[in-house]
Design an enzyme around this catalytic site. Structure first.
Site, PDB file in Angstrom:
ATOM      1  N   ASP A 343       4.395   1.246  11.115  1.00 43.25           N
ATOM      2  CA  ASP A 343       5.196   0.634  10.087  1.00 43.25           C
ATOM      3  C   ASP A 343       4.630   0.172   8.961  1.00 43.25           C
ATOM      4  O   ASP A 343       3.708  -0.484   8.923  1.00 43.25           O
ATOM      5  CB  ASP A 343       5.851  -0.393  10.893  1.00 43.25           C
ATOM      6  CG  ASP A 343       6.672  -1.620  10.197  1.00 43.25           C
ATOM      7  OD1 ASP A 343       6.632  -2.588  10.410  1.00 43.25           O
ATOM      8  OD2 ASP A 343       6.971  -1.277   8.916  1.00 43.25           O
ATOM      9  N   GLU A 361       9.915   0.199   6.253  1.00 45.87           N
ATOM     10  CA  GLU A 361       9.957  -0.801   7.201  1.00 45.87           C
ATOM     11  C   GLU A 361      11.100  -1.260   7.432  1.00 45.87           C
ATOM     12  O   GLU A 361      11.622  -1.145   8.676  1.00 45.87           O
ATOM     13  CB  GLU A 361       9.136  -2.066   6.884  1.00 45.87           C
ATOM     14  CG  GLU A 361       9.170  -2.948   7.851  1.00 45.87           C
ATOM     15  CD  GLU A 361       8.207  -4.177   7.841  1.00 45.87           C
ATOM     16  OE1 GLU A 361       7.970  -4.757   6.642  1.00 45.87           O
ATOM     17  OE2 GLU A 361       7.402  -4.371   8.803  1.00 45.87           O
ATOM     18  N   GLU A 362      12.029  -1.536   6.429  1.00 37.75           N
ATOM     19  CA  GLU A 362      13.435  -1.969   6.531  1.00 37.75           C
ATOM     20  C   GLU A 362      14.165  -0.862   7.438  1.00 37.75           C
ATOM     21  O   GLU A 362      15.070  -1.339   8.340  1.00 37.75           O
ATOM     22  CB  GLU A 362      14.209  -2.254   5.323  1.00 37.75           C
ATOM     23  CG  GLU A 362      13.442  -3.374   4.597  1.00 37.75           C
ATOM     24  CD  GLU A 362      12.350  -3.055   3.553  1.00 37.75           C
ATOM     25  OE1 GLU A 362      11.841  -2.110   3.811  1.00 37.75           O
ATOM     26  OE2 GLU A 362      11.880  -4.072   3.040  1.00 37.75           O
TER      27      GLU A 362
HETATM   28  N1  APR Z   1       7.749   8.710   7.478  1.00 38.24           N
HETATM   29  C1  APR Z   1       6.974   9.147   6.738  1.00 38.24           C
HETATM   30  N2  APR Z   1       6.630   8.658   5.463  1.00 38.24           N
HETATM   31  C2  APR Z   1       7.637   7.817   5.034  1.00 38.24           C
HETATM   32  C3  APR Z   1       8.756   7.492   5.675  1.00 38.24           C
HETATM   33  C4  APR Z   1       8.747   7.863   6.877  1.00 38.24           C
HETATM   34  N3  APR Z   1       9.852   7.609   7.708  1.00 38.24           N
HETATM   35  N4  APR Z   1       9.553   6.565   4.955  1.00 38.24           N
HETATM   36  C5  APR Z   1       8.888   6.637   3.596  1.00 38.24           C
HETATM   37  N5  APR Z   1       7.767   7.441   3.816  1.00 38.24           N
HETATM   38  C6  APR Z   1       6.984   7.498   2.447  1.00 38.24           C
HETATM   39  C7  APR Z   1       7.540   7.544   1.278  1.00 38.24           C
HETATM   40  O1  APR Z   1       6.834   8.505   0.457  1.00 38.24           O
HETATM   41  C8  APR Z   1       7.325   6.256   0.648  1.00 38.24           C
HETATM   42  O2  APR Z   1       7.193   6.176  -0.760  1.00 38.24           O
HETATM   43  O3  APR Z   1       5.782   6.319   2.650  1.00 38.24           O
HETATM   44  C9  APR Z   1       5.801   5.952   1.313  1.00 38.24           C
HETATM   45  C10 APR Z   1       5.627   4.350   1.222  1.00 38.24           C
HETATM   46  O4  APR Z   1       6.692   3.812   1.705  1.00 38.24           O
HETATM   47  P1  APR Z   1       6.809   2.094   1.409  1.00 38.24           P
HETATM   48  O5  APR Z   1       7.942   1.689   2.677  1.00 38.24           O
HETATM   49  O6  APR Z   1       7.185   1.949   0.002  1.00 38.24           O
HETATM   50  O7  APR Z   1       5.468   1.524   1.754  1.00 38.24           O
HETATM   51  P2  APR Z   1       4.839   0.473   1.145  1.00 38.24           P
HETATM   52  O8  APR Z   1       4.348   1.188  -0.154  1.00 38.24           O
HETATM   53  O9  APR Z   1       3.600   0.230   2.267  1.00 38.24           O
HETATM   54  O10 APR Z   1       5.537  -0.700   1.039  1.00 38.24           O
HETATM   55  C11 APR Z   1       5.659  -1.873   2.146  1.00 38.24           C
HETATM   56  O11 APR Z   1       8.012  -2.133   1.559  1.00 38.24           O
HETATM   57  O12 APR Z   1       9.574  -1.957   3.053  1.00 38.24           O
HETATM   58  C12 APR Z   1       8.649  -2.770   2.509  1.00 38.24           C
HETATM   59  O13 APR Z   1       8.437  -4.507   3.996  1.00 38.24           O
HETATM   60  C13 APR Z   1       7.880  -3.390   3.698  1.00 38.24           C
HETATM   61  O14 APR Z   1       6.938  -5.136   1.992  1.00 38.24           O
HETATM   62  C14 APR Z   1       6.745  -3.957   2.588  1.00 38.24           C
HETATM   63  C15 APR Z   1       6.614  -2.817   1.475  1.00 38.24           C
END
Ligand code: APR
Length: 567
Positions: A343, A361-362
């Site tokens: 996550d 995550e959401e």
């Molecule tokens: N499986 C694989 N890869 C994914 C998936 C999935 N289900 N969903 C998204 N991705 C890839 C996308 O390319 C996305 O741009 O992962 C990348 C990063 O996803 P983010 O959610 O933006 O992760 P991060 O940069 O770590 O940001 C985390 O966002 O959701 C909130 O609560 C979370 O505050 C935290 C922040």
């Protein structure tokens, strides 16, 4: 959500493959073709370029070769650091789920429950002396009024929530809940009969949760196991915003270091996003309030805190890389049943799931709403901590991402349950650093923090731990360099001696680059320590030249080739 696509039938595992060795190509030449095509369109051009690519990526594994979880647990047990909220002897004898007896704790180390006698409100009536009333009495009276009706509207819900939280009468908005119920087509619009059932579920909390729930506090490794029914009662209370002391995150507030849990922010600021989020949430409540479909399992939330002595000395690590599967197809949750699914978390677990956030995550929390209850008791994650959730159920499917996210209806979760009655879904929440400016991340202080955070989550505590499914962790909202984060996760998995399935989420270039650099690193027997020293050089160059004049994978390849030519 994309179902398991044809390349990797969900849950496929080819047990009995020859024993795994990173420096040994795990796949036969024919499989090598399918592994090299596992990122492409499934075709592989025989001979010429295709053959070269095949050679350059032959070390990669097939998803089916990664190790799934088959941990033998034995009987359910509790301990000083593992609180179980159901009666353990009865569960072990009959698999019956009865609440563990216990006394309510109005204490800074426990969740302050809505029905606690210590939760009081001061009522001022006219000239009379203000009196203190038990807040649960007010909640019972109001929720009972809802539960006793066949059909109720949003105005009844709003009235009850405000009656339980009068101080927020002028602050909390419900426009999104009104618009949602109004805009959903008739055939899907079961909310007027669902609200009363949710009110009844919330009122049943004292019957289902009797033992005090400890807070999973920063700096302490501990776990909580509770039933899916207990989770649904807690979340029904969160929906009606009954949790006391949880409505303000001012710096000096009692729970400023915890995520919010009451759902009030979900009900305001109408948008298409809110509509899709509410569709997922209401579907969850529709399932758990129905006697025929309410889930009967357990879920464990485990906070892990890595001690200083457990942090690796990365510069001198002698481990070589563990197995790796890379694909640009599919997604972590759709294609890696049985693996530990990462996550991409916020340090306040769940991030913006109750607000307007809608990235990885959401979305994960909306598809598996039981994860939301971790916000009730999980304090902010420190740099050396992670949260592991075992047993959450997937209730919905989705498509899209961010602004294009759309709820796509119910999901039939057919995962097996382990001996503790938990679905075999393992989720690892680790929060990456948020870089305001990309350049910030090219510092070994930051690189080491990310290595330690990933290792904290990846480190196994036994040799039957599953391999890990991850992706562009920290590379979206948090603005991380995908190549750097991929190398960091490869190093942490190697140190933890666990395989990695890396989903680049349609990023073909990253998938190809990763496959090729991985093959080179395995062929050359490059250690984690050597990679760490290469990252030191890369960060120094990035800092000196200011711009990313060369991407990390090219930098690593050039350095390896250059040191090889000097031999
Ligand atoms: N499986 C694989 N890869 C994914 C998936 C999935 N289900 N969903 C998204 N991705 C890839 C996308 O390319 C996305 O741009 O992962 C990348 C990063 O996803 P983010 O959610 O933006 O992760 P991060 O940069 O770590 O940001 C985390 O966002 O959701 C909130 O609560 C979370 O505050 C935290 C922040």
């Amino acid at each position: 959500m994309a179902e398991g696509n044809e390349d990797y039938p969900q849950g496929s595992s080819r047990e009995g493959d020859e024993p795994y060795r990173a420096d040994k190509c795990l796949v036969s030449s024919s499989q090598a073709i399918s592994s090299s095509s596992c990122t492409g369109d499934g075709r592989s051009t025989p001979g010429g370029e295709g053959e070269q690519r095949e050679q350059d990526t032959a070390s990669c594994s097939l998803l089916g070769n990664l190790k799934q979880c088959h941990k033998k647990l034995g009987q359910l047990t509790f301990s000083r650091t593992h609180t179980v909220l159901i009666n353990v002897p009865i569960f072990n004898a009959s698999k019956q789920l009865l609440p563990e007896e216990g006394r309510n704790m109005w204490h800074s180390s426990f969740v302050k429950m809505p029905f606690s006698p210590a939760s009081v409100v001061t009522i001022k009536t006219g000239l009379k002396k203000p009196t203190q009333v038990c807040r649960w009495e007010i909640i019972i009276k109001n929720l009972d009024s809802l539960a006793s009706k066949k059909e109720i509207g949003v105005e009844d819900v709003e009235k009850v929530i405000i009656k339980c939280n009068p101080q927020y009468k002028d602050e909390w908005m419900f426009d999104a809940l009104y618009s949602f119920v109004k805009c959903i087509p008739k055939e899907e619009n079961y909310f007027h009969t669902l609200f009363p059932k949710m009110a009844a579920l919330a009122l049943s909390l004292p019957l289902h949760v009797k033992k005090a729930i400890p807070l999973l506090q920063t700096g302490h490794s501990a776990a909580i196991t509770l039933s899916q029914v207990q989770i649904s009662c807690l979340l029904a209370n969160a929906f009606f915003c009954t949790f006391p002391h949880r409505n303000t995150s001012r710096p000096n507030a009692e729970y400023h270091n915890y995520p919010t849990i009451n759902f009030n922010r979900l009900f305001g600021n109408w948008s298409e996003r809110k509509k899709e989020k509410l569709r997922a949430i209401m579907h969850y409540f529709n399932v758990v309030t129905d006697e025929n479909t309410k889930p009967q399992g357990l879920v464990t939330f485990e906070r892990r805190c890595l001690r200083e002595s457990e942090l690796p000395s990365w510069r001198s690590c002698e481990e070589t890389l563990s197995r790796l599967h890379v694909t640009s197809k599919g997604s972590i949750e759709a294609n890696s049943a049985g693996l530990l699914q990462v996550d991409f978390a916020s340090c306040l677990i769940g991030g913006g799931v109750l607000g307007s956030g809608l990235v990885q995550e959401e979305i994960l929390f909306l598809m598996n709403p039981e994860l939301i209850v971790s916000r009730l008791f999980t304090e902010r994650l420190a740099d050396n901590e992670c949260l592991i959730v075992t047993g959450s159920q997937q209730f919905s499917q989705y498509t899209g991402f961010g602004g294009s996210f759309e709820w796509m209806g119910p999901h039939e979760d057919n995962l097996e349950r382990d001996e503790w009655g938990r679905l075999q879904r393992h989720i690892l929440a680790i929060d990456a650093l948020h870089f305001k400016h990309t350049k910030e991340q090219y510092s070994m202080l930051k690189v080491t923090r990310e290595l330690n955070k990933a290792f904290c989550g990846f480190k196994g505590y036994g040799d039957d731990e599953p391999d890990i499914a991850t992706g562009k962790w920290g590379c979206g909202v948090y603005n991380g360099d995908p190549q750097l984060k991929a190398v960091i996760q490869l190093m942490a998995a190697a140190k933890a001696r666990r395989g990695l399935a890396f989903f680049t989420f349609d990023d073909e270039e990253l998938a190809n680059g990763l496959q090729q650099i991985y093959h080179l690193l395995v062929k050359e027997g490059i250690t984690v320590g050597k990679l760490y020293r290469l990252l030191e050089d890369y960060c120094a160059v990035q800092q000196a030249l200011g711009v990313s004049h060369e991407n990390l994978l090219d930098f690593i390849r050039d350095n390896i080739r250059c040191s090889r030519s000097q031999l």
